[in-house]
Design a protein around this motif. Structure first.
Motif, PDB file in Angstrom:
ATOM      1  N   GLU A  90      45.121  -9.011  26.149  1.00  0.00           N
ATOM      2  CA  GLU A  90      46.344  -9.124  26.940  1.00  0.00           C
ATOM      3  C   GLU A  90      46.212  -8.460  28.310  1.00  0.00           C
ATOM      4  N   SER A  91      45.048  -7.927  28.611  1.00  0.00           N
ATOM      5  CA  SER A  91      44.847  -7.207  29.870  1.00  0.00           C
ATOM      6  C   SER A  91      44.304  -8.124  30.953  1.00  0.00           C
ATOM      7  N   LEU A  92      44.836  -7.953  32.178  1.00  0.00           N
ATOM      8  CA  LEU A  92      44.281  -8.604  33.357  1.00  0.00           C
ATOM      9  C   LEU A  92      43.527  -7.549  34.155  1.00  0.00           C
ATOM     10  N   VAL A  93      42.244  -7.783  34.365  1.00  0.00           N
ATOM     11  CA  VAL A  93      41.396  -6.838  35.097  1.00  0.00           C
ATOM     12  C   VAL A  93      40.946  -7.507  36.391  1.00  0.00           C
ATOM     13  N   THR A  94      41.162  -6.822  37.517  1.00  0.00           N
ATOM     14  CA  THR A  94      40.755  -7.369  38.810  1.00  0.00           C
ATOM     15  C   THR A  94      39.658  -6.509  39.410  1.00  0.00           C
ATOM     16  N   ASP A  95      38.850  -7.145  40.266  1.00  0.00           N
ATOM     17  CA  ASP A  95      37.650  -6.509  40.810  1.00  0.00           C
ATOM     18  C   ASP A  95      37.522  -6.912  42.270  1.00  0.00           C
ATOM     19  N   GLN A  96      37.485  -5.926  43.173  1.00  0.00           N
ATOM     20  CA  GLN A  96      37.440  -6.212  44.603  1.00  0.00           C
ATOM     21  C   GLN A  96      36.392  -5.331  45.281  1.00  0.00           C
ATOM     22  N   TYR A  97      35.708  -5.917  46.271  1.00  0.00           N
ATOM     23  CA  TYR A  97      34.702  -5.203  47.063  1.00  0.00           C
ATOM     24  C   TYR A  97      35.075  -5.297  48.535  1.00  0.00           C
ATOM     25  N   LEU A  98      35.069  -4.156  49.225  1.00  0.00           N
ATOM     26  CA  LEU A  98      35.344  -4.095  50.649  1.00  0.00           C
ATOM     27  C   LEU A  98      34.314  -3.196  51.322  1.00  0.00           C
ATOM     28  N   ALA A  99      34.051  -3.446  52.586  1.00  0.00           N
ATOM     29  CA  ALA A  99      33.201  -2.546  53.371  1.00  0.00           C
ATOM     30  C   ALA A  99      34.049  -1.425  53.940  1.00  0.00           C
ATOM     31  N   ASP A 100      33.467  -0.228  54.068  1.00  0.00           N
ATOM     32  CA  ASP A 100      34.201   0.852  54.694  1.00  0.00           C
ATOM     33  C   ASP A 100      34.270   0.616  56.202  1.00  0.00           C
ATOM     34  N   ALA A 101      35.014   1.468  56.909  1.00  0.00           N
ATOM     35  CA  ALA A 101      35.272   1.248  58.334  1.00  0.00           C
ATOM     36  C   ALA A 101      33.992   1.251  59.165  1.00  0.00           C
ATOM     37  N   GLU A 102      32.972   1.948  58.712  1.00  0.00           N
ATOM     38  CA  GLU A 102      31.716   2.037  59.468  1.00  0.00           C
ATOM     39  C   GLU A 102      30.636   1.117  58.904  1.00  0.00           C
ATOM     40  N   ASN A 103      30.979   0.305  57.912  1.00  0.00           N
ATOM     41  CA  ASN A 103      30.043  -0.633  57.289  1.00  0.00           C
ATOM     42  C   ASN A 103      28.798   0.066  56.726  1.00  0.00           C
ATOM     43  N   ARG A 104      29.020   1.251  56.176  1.00  0.00           N
ATOM     44  CA  ARG A 104      27.916   1.982  55.548  1.00  0.00           C
ATOM     45  C   ARG A 104      28.009   1.938  54.030  1.00  0.00           C
ATOM     46  N   GLU A 105      29.227   1.723  53.515  1.00  0.00           N
ATOM     47  CA  GLU A 105      29.457   1.785  52.077  1.00  0.00           C
ATOM     48  C   GLU A 105      30.173   0.527  51.599  1.00  0.00           C
ATOM     49  N   LEU A 106      29.888   0.167  50.363  1.00  0.00           N
ATOM     50  CA  LEU A 106      30.606  -0.919  49.704  1.00  0.00           C
ATOM     51  C   LEU A 106      31.614  -0.273  48.765  1.00  0.00           C
ATOM     52  N   LEU A 107      32.902  -0.498  49.031  1.00  0.00           N
ATOM     53  CA  LEU A 107      33.973   0.107  48.245  1.00  0.00           C
ATOM     54  C   LEU A 107      34.430  -0.871  47.166  1.00  0.00           C
ATOM     55  N   ARG A 108      34.361  -0.426  45.931  1.00  0.00           N
ATOM     56  CA  ARG A 108      34.745  -1.280  44.805  1.00  0.00           C
ATOM     57  C   ARG A 108      35.992  -0.715  44.138  1.00  0.00           C
ATOM     58  N   THR A 109      36.981  -1.588  43.874  1.00  0.00           N
ATOM     59  CA  THR A 109      38.197  -1.189  43.174  1.00  0.00           C
ATOM     60  C   THR A 109      38.402  -2.080  41.961  1.00  0.00           C
ATOM     61  N   ILE A 110      38.491  -1.455  40.791  1.00  0.00           N
ATOM     62  CA  ILE A 110      38.761  -2.138  39.529  1.00  0.00           C
ATOM     63  C   ILE A 110      40.148  -1.717  39.067  1.00  0.00           C
ATOM     64  N   GLN A 111      41.017  -2.700  38.819  1.00  0.00           N
ATOM     65  CA  GLN A 111      42.383  -2.422  38.395  1.00  0.00           C
ATOM     66  C   GLN A 111      42.702  -3.177  37.111  1.00  0.00           C
ATOM     67  N   GLU A 149      43.549   2.257  37.977  1.00  0.00           N
ATOM     68  CA  GLU A 149      42.752   1.881  39.139  1.00  0.00           C
ATOM     69  C   GLU A 149      41.560   2.815  39.287  1.00  0.00           C
ATOM     70  N   ILE A 150      40.374   2.228  39.376  1.00  0.00           N
ATOM     71  CA  ILE A 150      39.140   2.979  39.573  1.00  0.00           C
ATOM     72  C   ILE A 150      38.520   2.515  40.896  1.00  0.00           C
ATOM     73  N   THR A 151      38.333   3.440  41.822  1.00  0.00           N
ATOM     74  CA  THR A 151      37.721   3.110  43.107  1.00  0.00           C
ATOM     75  C   THR A 151      36.522   4.019  43.339  1.00  0.00           C
ATOM     76  N   TYR A 152      35.424   3.440  43.778  1.00  0.00           N
ATOM     77  CA  TYR A 152      34.252   4.223  44.117  1.00  0.00           C
ATOM     78  C   TYR A 152      33.478   3.526  45.227  1.00  0.00           C
ATOM     79  N   ALA A 153      32.685   4.312  45.931  1.00  0.00           N
ATOM     80  CA  ALA A 153      31.855   3.803  47.012  1.00  0.00           C
ATOM     81  C   ALA A 153      30.412   3.706  46.544  1.00  0.00           C
ATOM     82  N   ILE A 154      29.732   2.654  46.985  1.00  0.00           N
ATOM     83  CA  ILE A 154      28.315   2.448  46.697  1.00  0.00           C
ATOM     84  C   ILE A 154      27.540   2.668  47.981  1.00  0.00           C
ATOM     85  N   LEU A 155      26.568   3.565  47.958  1.00  0.00           N
ATOM     86  CA  LEU A 155      25.740   3.869  49.121  1.00  0.00           C
ATOM     87  C   LEU A 155      24.281   3.666  48.772  1.00  0.00           C
TER      88      LEU A 155
END
Length: 225
Positions: free
Chosen positions: A134-155, A218-224
């Motif tokens: 019954e759970s809806l899980v979403t997954d999004q990837y964004l670049a940080d403002a300096e384009n150094r990190e990939l920001l991932r948010t799982i909700q 919501e889980i958010t982390y940066a990938i470097l």
């Protein structure tokens, strides 16, 4: 040969003014995955996702993709190849129900995780959607403002009991200070969530999990790298 080289020059994809999404086959740890999508960003941060597992397969920066195998000589291979050296991830399913805190995290395709599609934001970047019970899980990837990190948010919406997400799996996962974790020495994670990670040792190595609950939706982390 010269003909192949010329074809390779023709069949390269490079996003210009907007992100580019390419459905293709992707080779991942010796396995040819046939439900993959790769997203290229004009600012140079790119990644591939296995749509059936909801897992991050690889990520890289620089030029985007060589799609020669998709178009040259009828495109039999249908492979997208990163134009730069990519870092491989092996986290497995986006979310899964575990039968106890020590239960193995599933990695194979299964009916318990269902891909529901994606929605584009104003920047034409996708948010992927999956159903687990019954759970809806979403997954999004964004670049940080300096384009150094990939920001991932799982909700998660309406989390079912004992639902977890595994964000990393490697030979070792080690905290190195200032909120950073080394994932097998291949890349780093920086947590941007109040939820505490679960780092546990398994026969294949270490893994980092988070429970997806009403208290930690919501889980958010940066990938470097």
């Amino acid at each position: 040969n010269a003909e192949s080289s010329a074809a390779s020059d023709v069949y390269k994809r490079q996003p210009q003014d907007a992100p580019e999404m390419v459905r293709s086959f992707v080779m991942h740890q010796g396995e040819k995955l046939n439900h993959a999508i790769s997203i290229g960003h004009p600012d140079g941060l790119h990644y591939s996702v296995d749509l059936r597992r909801g897992s991050l397969l690889q990520f890289w920066r620089g030029d985007f993709a060589d799609v020669t195998d998709m178009w040259y000589q009828r495109g039999h291979a249908q492979l997208l190849r990163p134009m730069e050296m990519a870092v491989t991830s092996q986290a497995g399913l986006l979310a899964a129900v575990l039968q106890g805190p020590d239960a193995p995290y599933p990695t194979a395709y299964g009916a318990e995780l269902t891909y529901k599609g994606y929605e584009l934001n104003q920047a034409d970047l996708p948010t992927f959607q999956y159903q687990v019970g019954e759970s809806l899980v979403t997954d999004q990837y964004l670049a940080d403002a300096e384009n150094r990190e990939l920001l991932r948010t799982i909700q998660v919406e309406n989390p079912v009991e004992d639902l977890y997400t595994r964000v990393a799996s490697a030979e070792y996962i080690q905290e190195v200070g200032n909120g950073y974790y080394s994932v097998g020495g291949a890349y780093y994670l920086r947590l941007e969530t109040s939820a505490a990670p679960i780092i546990r040792n398994q026969p294949h190595g270490a893994e980092m999990l988070f429970p997806l609950t009403e208290a930690s939706k919501e889980i958010t982390y940066a990938i470097l790298w």
